[in-house]
Design a protein around this motif. Structure first.
Motif, mmCIF file in Angstrom:
data_model
loop_
_atom_site.group_PDB
_atom_site.id
_atom_site.type_symbol
_atom_site.label_atom_id
_atom_site.label_comp_id
_atom_site.label_asym_id
_atom_site.label_seq_id
_atom_site.Cartn_x
_atom_site.Cartn_y
_atom_site.Cartn_z
ATOM 1 N N GLY A 105 32.234 27.343 34.141
ATOM 2 C CA GLY A 105 33.399 27.859 33.297
ATOM 3 C C GLY A 105 33.886 29.120 33.689
ATOM 4 N N GLU A 106 33.024 30.200 34.096
ATOM 5 C CA GLU A 106 33.440 31.552 34.553
ATOM 6 C C GLU A 106 34.163 31.191 36.028
ATOM 7 N N ALA A 107 33.835 30.378 37.141
ATOM 8 C CA ALA A 107 34.429 30.409 38.035
ATOM 9 C C ALA A 107 35.681 29.615 38.120
ATOM 10 N N ARG A 108 36.035 28.879 36.940
ATOM 11 C CA ARG A 108 36.969 28.206 36.756
ATOM 12 C C ARG A 108 38.116 28.953 36.242
ATOM 13 N N ALA A 109 37.483 30.034 35.115
ATOM 14 C CA ALA A 109 38.477 30.903 34.551
ATOM 15 C C ALA A 109 38.908 32.145 35.707
ATOM 16 N N TRP A 110 38.137 32.500 36.413
ATOM 17 C CA TRP A 110 38.438 33.514 37.566
ATOM 18 C C TRP A 110 39.518 32.751 38.526
ATOM 19 N N ASP A 133 49.821 35.248 50.342
ATOM 20 C CA ASP A 133 49.506 35.261 51.666
ATOM 21 C C ASP A 133 48.011 35.131 52.005
ATOM 22 N N ARG A 134 47.494 34.352 52.949
ATOM 23 C CA ARG A 134 46.131 33.936 53.091
ATOM 24 C C ARG A 134 45.364 35.103 53.367
ATOM 25 N N ARG A 135 45.773 36.258 54.033
ATOM 26 C CA ARG A 135 44.795 37.150 54.514
ATOM 27 C C ARG A 135 44.593 38.260 53.220
ATOM 28 N N GLU A 183 41.181 39.553 48.313
ATOM 29 C CA GLU A 183 41.049 39.371 46.993
ATOM 30 C C GLU A 183 39.695 38.614 46.444
ATOM 31 N N LEU A 184 39.320 37.587 47.280
ATOM 32 C CA LEU A 184 38.044 36.897 46.917
ATOM 33 C C LEU A 184 37.005 37.938 47.465
ATOM 34 N N PRO A 210 29.835 43.402 56.602
ATOM 35 C CA PRO A 210 30.827 44.029 55.260
ATOM 36 C C PRO A 210 32.047 43.546 55.411
ATOM 37 N N ALA A 211 32.588 43.509 56.981
ATOM 38 C CA ALA A 211 34.115 43.313 57.167
ATOM 39 C C ALA A 211 34.287 41.724 56.563
ATOM 40 N N ILE A 212 33.479 40.778 57.138
ATOM 41 C CA ILE A 212 33.637 39.466 56.752
ATOM 42 C C ILE A 212 33.570 39.355 55.057
ATOM 43 N N ALA A 213 32.518 40.094 54.390
ATOM 44 C CA ALA A 213 32.301 39.954 53.055
ATOM 45 C C ALA A 213 33.811 40.451 52.464
ATOM 46 N N ALA A 214 34.318 41.498 52.857
ATOM 47 C CA ALA A 214 35.452 42.173 52.409
ATOM 48 C C ALA A 214 36.777 41.179 52.445
#
Length: 382
Positions: A14-19, A29-31, A36-37, A104-108
């Motif tokens: 439910g939390e994932a769906r709400a986000w 824009d995909r980048r 944002e993710l 970190p760059a991938i995670a961001a």
């Protein structure tokens, strides 16, 4: 066996769906979406290591997130190659400095990756790569060609399997290098136009492209072991998310069969039921094998199952459409380009499902040799 989810998993769903409902939107824009993710900690949830700007989740919640993402209106991921292939490989084989530089760059969501494995003469036979890398002080000079490279036109980096030992053959003398893509005059990306009219894959040409010596993953000459480890991460939780998309496509085919009356044909009806049943089997098989470390045959079995299934769905979609399936919506309008509808795109694109990502023949060989213990296939036999 019970392949369900716990009550806590469903709360998380439910939390994932709400986000996703609050943030996912078509046309973004995909980048920017990757960033944002990343800012919300959703990239790298399956790494098993925190501290890179990512959150870590257990296996069932990784599945829940993947399924909800597939159900949402979120755009296709551009960062999945870095997140799901390179990052786990760096965690397993990379140096502390490589982890600190790239994870970190991938995670961001700041740096996107592509995979430099297949070559015109070395697709499924990965050990036949001819792209070479020559040590030049603190750098390697990379020259050669890669093909079927997804997302190369948008990637910031490419992990390249190259031959770093002159005269070496097959599995020997290979290394995995991390190569920056922004090298005008040294790297050229050429999109490959497909039957569908789109260009999902690319050719990549390296002409003395530079890679830092400290960006060899696992050490020089250990590329084959690192590359095989990386491929082991290629299929897993993402397989279950893929099946959500398959279920939606099957639903559209079923509705089309009902609307056109094709469902009254007992042969078509039997094929529809068979597709539904096989999709359920694929889900149970994926859940059963998820998290089973060292199961050399599981990825190959999964690829065999879904590749053939999706190809048959494309054929069934055209059968449901009947003779009209071969006519485009603008076939007779010479002023407009020919456009494929969803079923035509499904049929044409799925022709490659049993080839890309490792052909069916290669998957059967892996199962025969590594799982069943059958004699190895003779090399060099036509």
């Amino acid at each position: 066996m019970d392949y369900g989810f716990s009550a806590d998993d469903e709360v998380f769903r439910g939390e994932a769906r709400a986000w996703l409902g609050a943030h996912a939107r078509a046309g973004v824009d995909r980048r920017a979406w990757e960033r944002e993710l990343g800012s919300a900690g959703w990239i790298g949830i399956g790494w098993g290591e925190a501290g890179y700007g990512n959150r870590t989740l257990g296996l069932t919640r990784q599945v829940v997130w993947a399924e909800e993402y597939a159900r949402s209106s979120a755009p296709p991921r551009s960062g999945h190659i870095g997140e799901n292939l390179l990052a786990p490989t760096l965690i397993a084989h990379g140096s502390p400095e490589q982890k600190a530089r790239f994870l970190p760059a991938i995670a961001a969501g700041d740096e996107l990756w592509c995979q430099g494995y297949s070559e015109p003469g070395a697709g499924s036979d990965l050990a036949g790569v001819r792209t070479g890398a020559v040590r030049d002080g603190e750098w390697y000079r990379v020259s050669g060609q890669k093909i079927w490279t997804s997302l190369a036109q948008d990637a910031d980096w490419c992990f390249v399997l190259a031959r770093t030992e002159a005269g070496s053959r097959r599995h020997q003398g290979l290394s995995l290098l991390l190569v920056p893509m922004d090298q005008p005059g040294r790297i050229e990306v050429r999109p490959i136009r497909q039957l569908t009219g789109t260009s999902d894959f690319n050719e990549v040409f390296f002409d003395g492209a530079r890679a830092r010596a400290e960006h060899v993953v696992g050490g020089e000459g250990n590329g084959w072991q690192v590359a095989m480890s990386l491929l082991g991460f290629e299929r897993g939780v993402s397989t279950l998310a893929q099946q959500i998309g398959f279920a939606e496509e099957l639903g559209r085919v079923v509705r089309a069969a009902v609307d056109s009356g094709a469902v009254d044909d007992p042969v078509v009806r039997d094929r529809l039921v068979r597709q539904w049943a096989e999709l359920r089997v694929m889900r149970w098989n994926a859940l059963r094998t998820l998290g089973r470390a060292g199961d050399a045959g599981a990825p190959s079995v999964a690829k065999l199952l879904w590749g053939g299934w999706h190809q048959r769905l494309g054929e069934l979609a055209m059968a449901v459409r009947g003779v009209g399936g071969g006519v485009g919506p603008r076939e007779w309008d010479v002023s407009s380009p020919y456009e494929l509808d969803a079923f035509q795109h499904l049929f044409l694109f799925s022709r490659a499902d049993t080839v890309y990502g490792g052909s069916d023949q290669i998957q059967r060989t892996i199962i025969a040799e590594r799982v069943l213990g059958l004699p190895r296939e003779p090399k060099g036999v036509v």
